[in-house]
Every structure is written in C-alpha cells, then in structure tokens.
Design a protein around this motif. Structure first.
Motif, short mmCIF file in Angstrom:
data_model
loop_
_atom_site.label_atom_id
_atom_site.label_comp_id
_atom_site.label_asym_id
_atom_site.label_seq_id
_atom_site.Cartn_x
_atom_site.Cartn_y
_atom_site.Cartn_z
N PHE A 366 0.71 -1.28 0.05
CA PHE A 366 0.01 0.10 0.17
C PHE A 366 0.88 1.21 -0.01
CE2 PHE A 366 -2.25 3.17 2.04
CZ PHE A 366 -3.71 3.47 1.51
N SER A 367 1.86 1.31 0.63
CA SER A 367 2.78 2.47 1.04
C SER A 367 3.58 2.82 -0.47
CB SER A 367 3.66 2.15 2.10
OG SER A 367 4.85 3.38 2.11
N SER A 368 3.97 1.61 -1.13
CA SER A 368 4.47 1.86 -2.28
C SER A 368 3.88 2.42 -3.40
CB SER A 368 5.21 0.56 -3.01
OG SER A 368 4.29 -0.45 -3.20
N ARG A 369 2.42 2.37 -3.28
CA ARG A 369 1.45 2.65 -4.12
C ARG A 369 0.61 4.00 -4.11
NH1 ARG A 369 -1.21 -3.13 -6.05
NH2 ARG A 369 1.04 -4.26 -6.29
N GLN A 370 1.22 4.42 -2.82
CA GLN A 370 -0.07 5.65 -2.35
C GLN A 370 1.13 6.85 -2.17
OE1 GLN A 370 -3.10 6.20 -2.30
NE2 GLN A 370 -3.50 4.15 -2.75
N ARG A 371 0.86 8.13 -2.43
CA ARG A 371 1.80 9.22 -2.11
C ARG A 371 1.52 9.92 -0.76
NH1 ARG A 371 1.66 12.38 -8.18
NH2 ARG A 371 2.27 10.57 -9.55
N GLY A 372 0.34 9.60 -0.23
CA GLY A 372 0.44 10.20 1.05
C GLY A 372 0.63 9.54 2.30
N ARG A 461 9.36 -3.04 -2.38
CA ARG A 461 10.36 -2.58 -1.49
C ARG A 461 11.29 -1.98 -2.50
NH1 ARG A 461 13.94 -6.35 2.60
NH2 ARG A 461 15.37 -4.67 3.30
N LYS A 462 11.25 -1.97 -3.75
CA LYS A 462 12.32 -1.20 -4.69
C LYS A 462 11.54 0.25 -5.07
CE LYS A 462 14.00 -5.42 -7.19
NZ LYS A 462 13.79 -6.19 -8.38
N ILE A 463 10.36 0.03 -4.67
CA ILE A 463 9.49 1.58 -5.05
C ILE A 463 9.54 2.28 -3.90
CG2 ILE A 463 7.45 2.49 -5.96
CD1 ILE A 463 7.12 -0.21 -7.36
N GLN A 464 9.38 1.67 -2.57
CA GLN A 464 9.17 2.67 -1.50
C GLN A 464 10.11 3.83 -1.42
OE1 GLN A 464 7.03 1.95 1.28
NE2 GLN A 464 7.90 4.01 1.90
N SER A 465 9.34 4.87 -0.87
CA SER A 465 10.50 5.96 -0.95
C SER A 465 11.34 5.90 0.24
CB SER A 465 9.43 7.29 -0.32
OG SER A 465 10.15 8.34 -0.21
N ALA A 466 12.59 6.09 -0.12
CA ALA A 466 13.40 6.14 1.31
C ALA A 466 13.39 7.23 2.22
CB ALA A 466 15.05 6.16 0.43
N THR A 493 14.50 -3.20 8.96
CA THR A 493 14.95 -1.86 9.65
C THR A 493 15.56 -1.01 8.19
OG1 THR A 493 17.00 -2.55 10.44
CG2 THR A 493 15.24 -2.58 12.07
N LYS A 494 16.05 -1.57 7.27
CA LYS A 494 16.56 -0.96 6.07
C LYS A 494 15.57 -0.89 4.84
CE LYS A 494 20.72 -3.72 7.24
NZ LYS A 494 21.70 -4.74 6.80
N LEU A 495 14.27 -0.80 5.35
CA LEU A 495 13.39 -0.62 4.37
C LEU A 495 13.48 0.84 3.65
CD1 LEU A 495 9.97 -2.25 5.46
CD2 LEU A 495 11.27 -2.71 3.59
N THR A 496 13.81 1.74 4.65
CA THR A 496 14.02 3.34 4.34
C THR A 496 15.25 3.79 4.89
OG1 THR A 496 12.89 4.13 6.17
CG2 THR A 496 11.43 3.72 4.15
N LYS A 497 15.56 4.56 4.68
CA LYS A 497 16.86 5.35 5.12
C LYS A 497 16.54 6.35 6.42
CE LYS A 497 19.32 5.44 0.86
NZ LYS A 497 20.17 6.16 -0.16
N LYS A 498 15.18 6.29 6.74
CA LYS A 498 14.85 7.17 7.97
C LYS A 498 14.42 6.53 8.82
CE LYS A 498 13.00 11.75 8.53
NZ LYS A 498 12.30 12.87 7.62
N LEU A 499 15.01 5.46 9.65
CA LEU A 499 14.67 4.66 10.78
C LEU A 499 14.62 5.45 12.10
CD1 LEU A 499 14.05 1.76 11.78
CD2 LEU A 499 16.40 1.35 12.30
#
Length: 537
Positions: A366-372, A461-466, A493-499
């Motif tokens: 859901f997160s990878s497909r939504q901008r909000g 995971r590839k699309i997820q905003s870092a 914990t490495k899904l994004t760069k803002k843990l």
C-alpha cells in the motif's frame, strides 16, 4: 432366419407346424425352443432372460430366480437411468465447485467461503451413490432416512433465502446447490418407492405372490444403506445448526460501512474513529486476526489518550465483516481493495500506516502505491523471505481440509452450547478461525504467498520512498527463539533510510500489544512518527 422375439404363426404354418407346437427338425427330433415364444410385440413385461422352464408344477418361478427382478419393468429401468444422469450432472457440478475454491471462473464467484455449496454437492453425490449402489434393495428405512434429510435441507434452503447476509454470501451458486440437494433427496425417495412397486409387481406376476422375506445379501444392503443415510442425517443436522449460528451472527452490528470493491464483486468493511485534523490519519492493518480482536483496542486507547486524532481500520477480504474475494487473491490485491474502499469513503490522507504480522506485507505494498504515506510502524512484521512459512503445501492442504469440514460447524456448535462463545467470538474473536470465510482467506494467502504476493512485496521494496519515517517493534519471544526471524527483523529496518527506532519488547509474544510494555512502546513510537510527519510538512 428366426425372429428374435419368437416365430410368427405364418412362419410356423409354412414349416408344417403351428405356434402352439414345437417345430421338428429334418430328423424328426424336437428343435430347440426359441428365446421368445410370444406372438405379441415386446413391452415392459417381456422377459429379459431366456426361459429355463417353470420349476414348479403351477407354472410360477422360484422367488430366487434371477428373472424375478424389478429391472424387467421399463419404468424401473428409466428411473435408474435418470438417477445415473443426475449423478453425472452432480459430479460435474462438484468438480466445478472444487475448482472455484482455488480459481474463481467469471460469474461463479460467491462472496462466502464456497465450502458450503461444495459440501451440499458432496452430500448430494453421496445420496445418489447410495441410491444407485442399493437400487434393487428398496426399504422403508431408506425412504424415511431420505425424508429426514430432505426436511433439514428444506430448512437450510429457507434459512439461506430468508437471511439477507447469508443469501448474499452464498449467492446463486450456494442457493442452486442446496436446492439441488433437496430435489435429489426427494428424488431418491421417489426412486426407492418405484423400485419397491416394481419389485412387488414382478414377484406377483412371476411367483404368484409378493415376497415378504429378504435374502442375507439384501439385509446387508439395507443395513449398509441405512447406516450411511443416518450419517447423512447427522451431517445435514450439523449443516442446519451451523446455518442457524450464521444467521444469528449476521445480526451482529458493526461500526462503519461496507463498500463494494473490485467492480462490485465483494464488499469490505471500513470504519474510522475521530475527527479530521491537520495531523495524518492512522491506518490499521491487522495481522493474522481481524483488527477488532485486540489490535483495534490498542488504537482506541491511543485515541482516547490523545496520541492520535483519527484512525481508520478495515477487515481484509474474508476477515470480520468483509466478504471473501475471488480466487486467487494476493496481498497486492488486498492493498488495492483497501485503497478503493478509502476512496469510496472519502478518506484522502495523509496517512501513518500501522500494521502487524502478515498485514505488514499489505501495508508495505500500500505504501509503495500511495503518495500520502507519512510514516510506517511495523509490529513484529513478516519478512518476504519467510513467506514460505505460510505458503507451504502442507499448510495449504490442512487449510483446505478444515475448510471442507467447516460447514459441519462442530467446534462452533460446541462452543456456543457448552463454552459460552458469543457472536463477537465467532465474527472477530477467539473462535473466528473456525469460520469458513476466515479459513478461505487463509487458504488464499497460502496459495499465492510465494508467487504473486512475494513478487508484489519485492517490487514494493524497490519502489518504497527512502524518506519515509520507519519504526519497528518486534516480539522478544520470537526474536529470542527464532534466529531467522531475528535476522529478518533487522533487515526490515533497512526498508527506508529514515529509521526512527527498532524496539525488541522483552517477553512480548507475536501480538506485541497483548503486553503492557508492548502497548506502551507502540504508542510511543506512533507519537514519534506523527511528530516526524508534522515536522516534514
């Protein structure tokens, strides 16, 4: 050449004889008697076996003679042919319903589990098999047993048609299956009665009296058939009891609304609590059980404490008050259904996603497909590399087996009668896992876990905003007892760069919110994510 139905008078006269005397061969001896000695056209009373001569001086056959059979009558044979035809039709319908559990053909999706109509069709096939196997051994016990089965099937049909929720869940497929089952039960009564009549008719005609005794073979056939039909009666009673429980559960009120998604193929339940403010709305995605079973209570407490202003939750297809989706159904399809339901409800975001267990897979897609999305809180999440644990063939086979047995409702009936289980327990609580819809949803997750779902979450995971803030709260028990789980929690914990934080709650089970420390840490991390979202505006 001799006529197969006997020689005519004209033909006999031409050979110097008549129809009443046997013909002589050239040597003056008696010619063999033809298989038929009638001067009339064959009808339903025409003998099927060659005459071996009457064994008694009165001209009647012995009751044990194979020629004394109800099959001599065309009516009986026709009834048997129809019964075989009905069995063939039922078998084709049974195969189609079996396929529908795994793959839903266009126009054949039911909003329910699909296990009820499959079970009714299985019962119908069994009834027809009994009727065919013991066709020549009619008995009053079999007719009475079929009558009882038909009575309970009639009650089932009335319940399904009368209760709107059940009628919508079963749809045309379920209604057709129970109506067909009722019709076949009545037909088996009629067929058994016709055979009994034919048997009596032939016995009177060929032996001079109706036979009142039975051979040992006939008694065994009647006994076996009656035992099987008694089992069918018990099964039908359990079906009826389960339907009664389902009709009671259908009246359980719920908060929020049900929205038709995926072109109106099924409805999902969505509810929101709180008022819209300038802070993000929290979206809850449950793990292995509905949100209402405990996860939602934590969110409600956080709302009462003022930690959050508004939160929304939904039931994935097959969970809680949501219908089952067509098969196959992946996590990505659930994420799309959630997005559609939110749009229909007028919810526009921004969002903070809070999910647990398998639900974290849905939230990540859901997160990878939504901008909000302004933040993600994962509670003891499932890693994509561990999807094989829910996608194993053995687990799928067990789920399918439990699904087939679910219409019997033994656990639910016992729970309702002796353990005090309530509607809430069965819809979203501790007994929810025994329901057909819930089992079907789990089976759907199993079938595509290592194919569609894994591909979708790997792409997510590839699309997820870092830049999305991320917090993870893990179960101390799972991390301590499962090395693979610990390693995969760290990888997430490495899904994004803002843990924001990774917490391992000591002595907390997989459902971390069941402990006081778990609830406190979850609420604390959620508050931090909300602050991060406010700061990044």
């Amino acid at each position: 050449m001799a006529n197969i139905f006997g020689s005519s008078k004209k033909h006999d006269d031409a050979n110097g004889g008549n129809a009443d005397n046997p013909r002589s061969n050239e040597d003056g001896g008696r010619a063999p008697t033809s298989r038929r000695s009638y001067d009339r056209e064959p009808d339903e009373r025409t003998r099927l076996l060659p005459s071996r001569g009457p064994p008694h001086h009165d001209g009647y056959l012995d009751p044990d003679d194979p020629a004394v059979s109800p099959y001599n009558l065309w009516t009986v044979r026709f009834v048997r042919y129809l019964t075989v035809l009905f069995l063939a039709i039922t078998f084709l319908w049974w195969v189609l319903l079996l396929v529908c559990i795994f793959i839903s053909p266009p126009g054949l999706h039911s909003r329910g589990s699909g296990f009820f109509d499959f079970s009714y069709t299985t019962l119908t096939a069994g009834n027809l098999l009994v009727a065919i196997l013991f066709f020549a051994a009619p008995s009053r016990a079999m007719r009475v047993s079929n009558g009882i089965v038909a009575l309970f099937l009639l009650v089932d049909m009335i319940i399904i048609l009368a209760v709107k929720r059940i009628r919508n869940e079963e749809g045309g497929i379920g209604i057709a299956s129970v109506v067909w089952a009722f019709f076949i039960s009545v037909w088996c009564i009629i067929a058994d009665r016709v055979v009994a009549w034919g048997k009596k008719e032939e016995e009177e005609r060929l032996t001079g009296r109706p036979e009142t005794r039975r051979t040992l073979k006939e008694w065994v056939e009647v006994l076996v058939a009656t035992i099987v039909l008694v089992i069918f009666i018990i099964i039908t009673i359990l079906f009826t009891a389960t339907l009664i429980i389902r009709s009671l559960d259908a009246g359980l009120p719920f908060k929020g609304e049900r929205y038709a998604v995926d072109g109106g193929k099924y409805d999902v339940h969505l509810s929101c609590v709180g008022n819209v403010t300038d802070r993000p709305t929290v979206l809850l995605e449950a793990g292995e059980y509905p949100v209402e079973s405990g996860f939602g209570q934590w969110a409600y407490a956080a709302w009462q404490n003022g930690t959050i202003d508004r939160y929304c939750y939904w039931d994935r297809p097959g969970y809680g008050w949501s219908d089952n989706a067509p098969s196959p159904h992946s996590a990505g399809m659930s994420a799309d259904a959630f997005s559609e339901a939110l749009a229909l409800a007028g919810e526009e975001g921004p969002w903070i996603l809070v999910s647990a267990g398998y639900g974290s897979i849905v939230s990540r897609i859901f997160s990878s497909r939504q901008r909000g999305v302004r933040g993600i809180l994962l509670v003891d999440p499932l890693h994509e590399d561990l999807l094989h644990r829910i996608g194993s063939p053995g687990r799928g086979f067990r789920l399918w087996g439990w699904g087939i047995l679910s219409p019997l409702g033994i656990t639910r009936i016992v729970g309702a009668l002796f353990k005090g289980r309530t509607k809430e327990d069965r819809v979203y609580g501790r007994s929810a896992h025994t329901g057909g819809k819930f089992i079907k949803a789990r089976l759907q997750e199993n079938l595509v876990a290592e194919s569609f779902t894994k591909r979708e979450v790997v792409q997510a995971r590839k699309i997820q905003s870092a830049k999305t803030p991320l917090a993870i709260v893990s179960s101390g028990i799972k991390v301590r007892t499962d090395d693979d789980w610990e390693g995969k929690q760290e990888d997430l914990t490495k899904l994004t760069k803002k843990l924001v934080s990774w917490d391992v709650v000591n002595k907390a089970p997989h459902e971390v919110w069941q402990t006081l420390d778990g609830r406190g840490i979850m609420e604390k991390r959620l508050a931090q994510l909300l602050k991060e979202a406010q700061r990044s505006r």
